[in-house]
Design an enzyme around this catalytic site. Structure first.
Site, PDB file in Angstrom:
ATOM      1  N   LYS A  11      -5.668  10.577  25.705  1.00 55.04           N
ATOM      2  CA  LYS A  11      -6.009  11.230  24.434  1.00 55.04           C
ATOM      3  C   LYS A  11      -6.323  12.730  24.620  1.00 55.04           C
ATOM      4  CE  LYS A  11      -7.601   6.998  22.170  1.00 55.04           C
ATOM      5  NZ  LYS A  11      -8.597   6.424  21.228  1.00 55.04           N
ATOM      6  N   TYR A  51      -1.921   4.402  13.711  1.00 54.75           N
ATOM      7  CA  TYR A  51      -3.203   3.714  13.545  1.00 54.75           C
ATOM      8  C   TYR A  51      -3.344   3.110  12.145  1.00 54.75           C
ATOM      9  CZ  TYR A  51      -5.290   5.399  17.967  1.00 54.75           C
ATOM     10  OH  TYR A  51      -5.604   5.629  19.293  1.00 54.75           O
ATOM     11  N   ASN A 119     -12.481   8.729  23.135  1.00 59.05           N
ATOM     12  CA  ASN A 119     -12.695   7.755  24.213  1.00 59.05           C
ATOM     13  C   ASN A 119     -11.571   7.751  25.261  1.00 59.05           C
ATOM     14  OD1 ASN A 119     -10.815   6.539  22.598  1.00 59.05           O
ATOM     15  ND2 ASN A 119     -11.895   4.595  22.395  1.00 59.05           N
ATOM     16  N   HIS A 122      -6.077   5.166  25.074  1.00 61.77           N
ATOM     17  CA  HIS A 122      -5.754   4.028  24.204  1.00 61.77           C
ATOM     18  C   HIS A 122      -4.895   3.067  25.007  1.00 61.77           C
ATOM     19  CE1 HIS A 122      -4.234   1.642  20.842  1.00 61.77           C
ATOM     20  NE2 HIS A 122      -3.054   1.745  21.433  1.00 61.77           N
ATOM     21  N   GLU A 133       3.940  -0.962  19.604  1.00 51.98           N
ATOM     22  CA  GLU A 133       3.503   0.394  19.966  1.00 51.98           C
ATOM     23  C   GLU A 133       4.508   1.087  20.889  1.00 51.98           C
ATOM     24  OE1 GLU A 133      -1.311  -0.146  19.413  1.00 51.98           O
ATOM     25  OE2 GLU A 133      -0.520   0.098  21.440  1.00 51.98           O
TER      26      GLU A 133
HETATM   27  P1  CMP Z   1      -8.329   2.993  20.403  1.00 52.78           P
HETATM   28  O1  CMP Z   1      -8.346   2.011  21.523  1.00 52.78           O
HETATM   29  O2  CMP Z   1      -7.332   4.098  20.441  1.00 52.78           O
HETATM   30  O3  CMP Z   1      -8.145   2.185  19.035  1.00 52.78           O
HETATM   31  C1  CMP Z   1      -8.629   2.651  17.797  1.00 52.78           C
HETATM   32  C2  CMP Z   1      -9.503   3.842  17.950  1.00 52.78           C
HETATM   33  O4  CMP Z   1     -10.370   4.096  16.871  1.00 52.78           O
HETATM   34  C3  CMP Z   1     -10.458   3.630  19.124  1.00 52.78           C
HETATM   35  O5  CMP Z   1      -9.767   3.660  20.335  1.00 52.78           O
HETATM   36  C4  CMP Z   1     -11.441   4.750  18.898  1.00 52.78           C
HETATM   37  O6  CMP Z   1     -10.878   6.003  19.285  1.00 52.78           O
HETATM   38  C5  CMP Z   1     -11.549   4.716  17.376  1.00 52.78           C
HETATM   39  N1  CMP Z   1     -12.701   3.905  16.923  1.00 52.78           N
HETATM   40  C6  CMP Z   1     -12.829   2.560  16.942  1.00 52.78           C
HETATM   41  N2  CMP Z   1     -14.013   2.176  16.420  1.00 52.78           N
HETATM   42  C7  CMP Z   1     -14.644   3.326  16.064  1.00 52.78           C
HETATM   43  C8  CMP Z   1     -15.911   3.603  15.462  1.00 52.78           C
HETATM   44  N3  CMP Z   1     -16.745   2.608  15.109  1.00 52.78           N
HETATM   45  N4  CMP Z   1     -16.228   4.887  15.251  1.00 52.78           N
HETATM   46  C9  CMP Z   1     -15.375   5.892  15.589  1.00 52.78           C
HETATM   47  N5  CMP Z   1     -14.151   5.683  16.154  1.00 52.78           N
HETATM   48  C10 CMP Z   1     -13.806   4.416  16.387  1.00 52.78           C
END
Ligand code: CMP
Length: 148
Positions: A11, A51, A119, A122, A133
Site C-alpha cells: 500500500k 473495494y 495497514n 492487502h 482480485e
Molecule cells: P485490506 O486488507 O486492504 O481490506 C480492506 C481495508 O479496509 C483494510 O485492509 C483496511 O485498510 C481498511 N479497513 C478495514 N476495517 C477498517 C476500519 N474499521 N477502519 C478503517 N479502515 C478499515
C-alpha cells in the site's frame, strides 16, 4: 495443501516508507514466489471498484482516499496455501492488534486507532476473492507461474 495464487498490494504507506524490497523478501523467505508484479498509482474510481464490497462501511471514503494517495505495488504471489500463508504474514487488519513478526506489526504498529486503513499490505481472503482480485489487475499473459 494446494498450490494457490493470491493477490497482494503493497500500500501507499509502505511505498512511502521505502520498504517494498523488505516486504518482498518476507514473502520469498516464507516460500511464496512473486509471479506477477506492477506498480500503479490507482485512480479513485479504480480503488472504489476494487473495494466495492466495503462501499457501505464507515471507513470507505478514508480507504479510497488513502489507496489513491500514492503508488502501490500490486503482485500475484504463488505457493502452497498461499492465501492463508500471506494473511499470516500480514497479521491482523488493525496494525495495533497484529502479532509481533507480522508485516503490519513490523511496519505499522505505532499507528493511531484512526489510522487503521494505513495497514501496509492487502491480501486476498479466499480462493474466490483471489481469482476475482487477480483478474481485476492482471491479464493471464502477465502472470508467470513457476515452470515445473
Ligand atoms: P485490506 O486488507 O486492504 O481490506 C480492506 C481495508 O479496509 C483494510 O485492509 C483496511 O485498510 C481498511 N479497513 C478495514 N476495517 C477498517 C476500519 N474499521 N477502519 C478503517 N479502515 C478499515
Amino acid at each position: 495443501m494446494a498450490l494457490e495464487k493470491t493477490l497482494s498490494i503493497i500500500k501507499p504507506d509502505a511505498v512511502q516508507k521505502n520498504i517494498i524490497g523488505e516486504i518482498c523478501s518476507k514473502f520469498e523467505q516464507a516460500g511464496l514466489r512473486i509471479v506477477a508484479a506492477k506498480m500503479a498509482h490507482l485512480s479513485v474510481q479504480k480503488v472504489q471498484e476494487f473495494y466495492a464490497v466495503h462501499k457501505d462501511r464507515h471507513f470507505f471514503g478514508q480507504l479510497v482516499n488513502f489507496m489513491s494517495s500514492g503508488p502501490v505495488m500490486i503482485q500475484v504471489l504463488e505457493g502452497e496455501d498461499a492465501i492463508k500463508l500471506n494473511r499470516e504474514l500480514m497479521g491482523a487488519t488493525n496494525p495495533t492488534k497484529a502479532e509481533p513478526g507480522t508485516l503490519r506489526y513490523s511496519f505499522a504498529r505505532d499507528n493511531t486507532e484512526d489510522e487503521m486503513h494505513k495497514n501496509i499490505v492487502h491480501g486476498s481472503d479466499s480462493p474466490e476473492t483471489a481469482a476475482t482480485e487477480i483478474s481485476f489487475f492482471f491479464q493471464t499473459e502477465e502472470i508467470c507461474p513457476r515452470n515445473n
